[in-house]
Design a protein around this motif. Sequence first.
Motif, PDB file in Angstrom:
ATOM      1  N   PHE A  29       0.680  -1.350   0.058  1.00  0.00           N
ATOM      2  CA  PHE A  29      -0.122  -0.109   0.098  1.00  0.00           C
ATOM      3  C   PHE A  29       0.855   1.119  -0.128  1.00  0.00           C
ATOM      4  O   PHE A  29       0.207   2.416  -0.410  1.00  0.00           O
ATOM      5  N   GLY A  30       1.921   1.062   0.229  1.00  0.00           N
ATOM      6  CA  GLY A  30       3.001   2.392   0.349  1.00  0.00           C
ATOM      7  C   GLY A  30       2.726   3.334   1.618  1.00  0.00           C
ATOM      8  O   GLY A  30       2.132   2.744   2.488  1.00  0.00           O
ATOM      9  N   GLU A  31       2.930   4.643   1.378  1.00  0.00           N
ATOM     10  CA  GLU A  31       2.543   5.512   2.329  1.00  0.00           C
ATOM     11  C   GLU A  31       0.831   5.546   2.436  1.00  0.00           C
ATOM     12  O   GLU A  31       0.399   6.441   1.589  1.00  0.00           O
ATOM     13  N   PHE A  32       0.342   4.956   3.376  1.00  0.00           N
ATOM     14  CA  PHE A  32      -1.173   4.813   3.279  1.00  0.00           C
ATOM     15  C   PHE A  32      -1.676   5.186   4.761  1.00  0.00           C
ATOM     16  O   PHE A  32      -1.754   4.179   5.503  1.00  0.00           O
ATOM     17  N   ASN A  33      -1.685   6.395   5.030  1.00  0.00           N
ATOM     18  CA  ASN A  33      -2.106   6.506   6.601  1.00  0.00           C
ATOM     19  C   ASN A  33      -3.463   6.794   6.762  1.00  0.00           C
ATOM     20  O   ASN A  33      -4.369   5.936   6.972  1.00  0.00           O
ATOM     21  N   THR A  34      -3.955   8.147   6.710  1.00  0.00           N
ATOM     22  CA  THR A  34      -5.451   8.261   7.087  1.00  0.00           C
ATOM     23  C   THR A  34      -6.135   8.381   5.412  1.00  0.00           C
ATOM     24  O   THR A  34      -6.964   7.842   5.168  1.00  0.00           O
ATOM     25  N   VAL A  35      -5.744   9.123   4.687  1.00  0.00           N
ATOM     26  CA  VAL A  35      -6.260   9.458   3.218  1.00  0.00           C
ATOM     27  C   VAL A  35      -5.264   8.415   2.309  1.00  0.00           C
ATOM     28  O   VAL A  35      -3.927   8.502   2.295  1.00  0.00           O
ATOM     29  N   LEU A  36      -5.795   7.786   1.270  1.00  0.00           N
ATOM     30  CA  LEU A  36      -5.157   7.187   0.123  1.00  0.00           C
ATOM     31  C   LEU A  36      -4.860   7.989  -0.903  1.00  0.00           C
ATOM     32  O   LEU A  36      -5.703   8.648  -1.665  1.00  0.00           O
ATOM     33  N   ASN A  37      -3.512   8.171  -1.249  1.00  0.00           N
ATOM     34  CA  ASN A  37      -3.252   9.064  -2.360  1.00  0.00           C
ATOM     35  C   ASN A  37      -2.768   8.076  -3.614  1.00  0.00           C
ATOM     36  O   ASN A  37      -1.496   7.640  -3.438  1.00  0.00           O
ATOM     37  N   TYR A  38      -3.534   7.905  -4.651  1.00  0.00           N
ATOM     38  CA  TYR A  38      -2.986   6.809  -5.587  1.00  0.00           C
ATOM     39  C   TYR A  38      -1.641   7.080  -6.172  1.00  0.00           C
ATOM     40  O   TYR A  38      -1.103   6.273  -6.499  1.00  0.00           O
ATOM     41  N   GLU A  39      -1.322   8.436  -6.430  1.00  0.00           N
ATOM     42  CA  GLU A  39      -0.387   8.879  -7.404  1.00  0.00           C
ATOM     43  C   GLU A  39       1.168   8.841  -6.623  1.00  0.00           C
ATOM     44  O   GLU A  39       2.001   8.508  -7.082  1.00  0.00           O
ATOM     45  N   THR A  40       0.802   9.004  -5.095  1.00  0.00           N
ATOM     46  CA  THR A  40       2.269   9.091  -4.455  1.00  0.00           C
ATOM     47  C   THR A  40       2.445   8.048  -3.336  1.00  0.00           C
ATOM     48  O   THR A  40       3.571   8.060  -2.882  1.00  0.00           O
ATOM     49  N   SER A  41       1.518   7.244  -3.030  1.00  0.00           N
ATOM     50  CA  SER A  41       1.552   6.382  -1.855  1.00  0.00           C
ATOM     51  C   SER A  41       2.683   5.408  -2.064  1.00  0.00           C
ATOM     52  O   SER A  41       3.400   4.986  -1.312  1.00  0.00           O
ATOM     53  N   PHE A  42       2.683   4.962  -3.613  1.00  0.00           N
ATOM     54  CA  PHE A  42       3.784   4.051  -4.006  1.00  0.00           C
ATOM     55  C   PHE A  42       3.805   2.473  -3.503  1.00  0.00           C
ATOM     56  O   PHE A  42       5.002   1.965  -3.113  1.00  0.00           O
ATOM     57  N   GLY A  43       2.654   2.043  -3.259  1.00  0.00           N
ATOM     58  CA  GLY A  43       2.655   0.591  -3.083  1.00  0.00           C
ATOM     59  C   GLY A  43       2.263  -0.024  -4.426  1.00  0.00           C
ATOM     60  O   GLY A  43       1.771   0.620  -5.091  1.00  0.00           O
TER      61      GLY A  43
END
Lengths: 569, 76
Positions: A261-275
């Motif tokens: 999932f990458g950087e997936f804390n509270t809100v998911l950002n599909y472009e920058t999370s990098f999972g």
Amino acid sequence: MNILLIGNPNVGKSVIFNRLTGVDVISSNYPGTSVDYTRGFLSISGKRHQLIDVPGTYTLEPTCKAEEIAVELLKEGDVVINVIDATNLERSLNLTLQLIKQKIPFVAALNLFDEAEHTGIFIDVEKLECILNVTCIPTCALTGVGISKLVNSLEEVKVSDFDFDNEDRWNTIGNILQEIQHIKHKHHTFLEALRDYSIKPVTGIPILLIILVLMFLSIRFVSEGIIEHISNPLFNSLWTPVLGKLSALLQNNELLSKLLFGEFNTVLNYETSFGLLTTGLYIPIGIVLPYVFSFYTILALMEDSGYLPRVAVMMDTTMHKAGIHGLSIIPMLLGLGCNVPGALATRILETRKEKFITATLLSIAIPCMALQAMLFGLLGSYGYKGLLIVFTTLVIVWFIVGNILKHTVKGTSPEIFMEIPPYRLPYFKGITKKVFMRIKWFIKEAIPFMLFGVLLANVLYAFNILHGIEKVASPLFVHCLGLPKEAVGVLILGLLRKDLAVGMLIPLQLELNQLIVASVVLAIYFPCVATFSVLIKELGIRDMLKSVLIMLITAILVGTILNQVLNLI
Amino acid sequence: MTKILSEMQRAEKGIIKQIRGGKELLARMDSLSLYIGKEIELVSKQSKRGPVVVKLGNTQVAIGSGIAQKIIVDVK
């Protein structure tokens, strides 16, 4: 039994092949779509036979590579289906007579028979059968008329006993035509008028410009529409909940959830999370696929209408400035979708020099849709300025590098010498099939590289592997290009996928000028692994290494100059 | 009147009279049914050094300027 499909270029051999075997081959309305050959199978009264779609040839005395392949394949065939263009009997019969001279058993399929009648050409098929003493069948491959008759005729194929003087071939053909062909003079049709206007420079060049602008605008309009109304809602309403549940399951496994999932804390950002499951799927499917789809749909319309060879003629003078001729526009245009089909299309070019220049310019200055899609998103948010600078720079680089190569690469560039097909109305099934094949191909190529790229990015950063490389490369990046040293990682992953690399630029929070430099360098420095491997096959390893060296030098020079210029403004 | 193909005017018709080229060029021309005695019509010319497009029968062929300079046409 080996059955060969032989005929002039662009007479519909590939469409007949599709009909007979059910194997999909890409067909377009310009000569040379099938430079390679394809094999398939068909069964005649229960027996399986091999069918080979031979590249189009005008003659059995080869004058180019595709024709050499055709003549070579002729040795493998037991019988031949000679596909004749009913709208252009004279030229087709030239090849037919050569088959007769070589005592090759064949049946003749008079394809495009309906189109011939529409244009006022009436052919007495029975008389032609009498003269040549072989089976002749009128066909229309697109609608399937005559195809089953053609299959049945293959059970009994004979050698023609028609005798003629080879030196006097054209006269012989002329005499046959007088007996069997009746031409009714018709008034100019709309398509014929268009045929003339679209190739005269005075009207043709404005038409070309209008078409290019319309093409660009409609690609952006359609793609952004799909992203906004289809792919984003789908990802948000269907995929995000799945990911939510999955991440709850994997809560305890920090490493795995970071990877997926990458950087997936509270809100998911599909472009920058990098999972792998977030950015790894969203970039190729959510963003790039809509662009690839709309680009290839519009290009397919241009291919099947027969417009591309006209573009080749009008661009010929311009292309000569780079030491290549007009036909090279076809690999370049295909490359705007994805560089890989563009690289494959360099096969339609004849000499080493042409191929080398076209492949190098394609890799340097033709950004693929994946890269463009990401750039539209990244730079488009600043208005048109950034995009305009990036694309103008690439056009200038295309001309300068092309001109240098024209004068330095050894060898010759032959002149344009090609048939221009008539305009045909594109047919829906042909377009959808071609777009579907190219999309399938895109998904198969892009997604594995993308996932591998995301995985690699995570590994590189997790173990701090880039640190050493960043240190070595930082003078170049910081002083020459004006980019932070972290951009090194972006360029390394850009080797795999350029769309992924642009995605990695986002979290670096660069200024507009830096984004412009990074985008240009990213476009120029290397094609991408997939294109690279195709080009090794097409050019050979030595030429490809030379080509890559040119790309790297160009990227550094252009990046440095652009950085200086942008800082002055 | 004879003219070099590259000097023909738009919509001018003529018959190919001579092809000043080697065997290879002759073979390539022949394969596209451009042979001596064939009637052609000039459809368009691009810029000065650009290719010409000729109509022969029901098809059109684009010919680079260098090749077009080697074709002599008997203009009607």
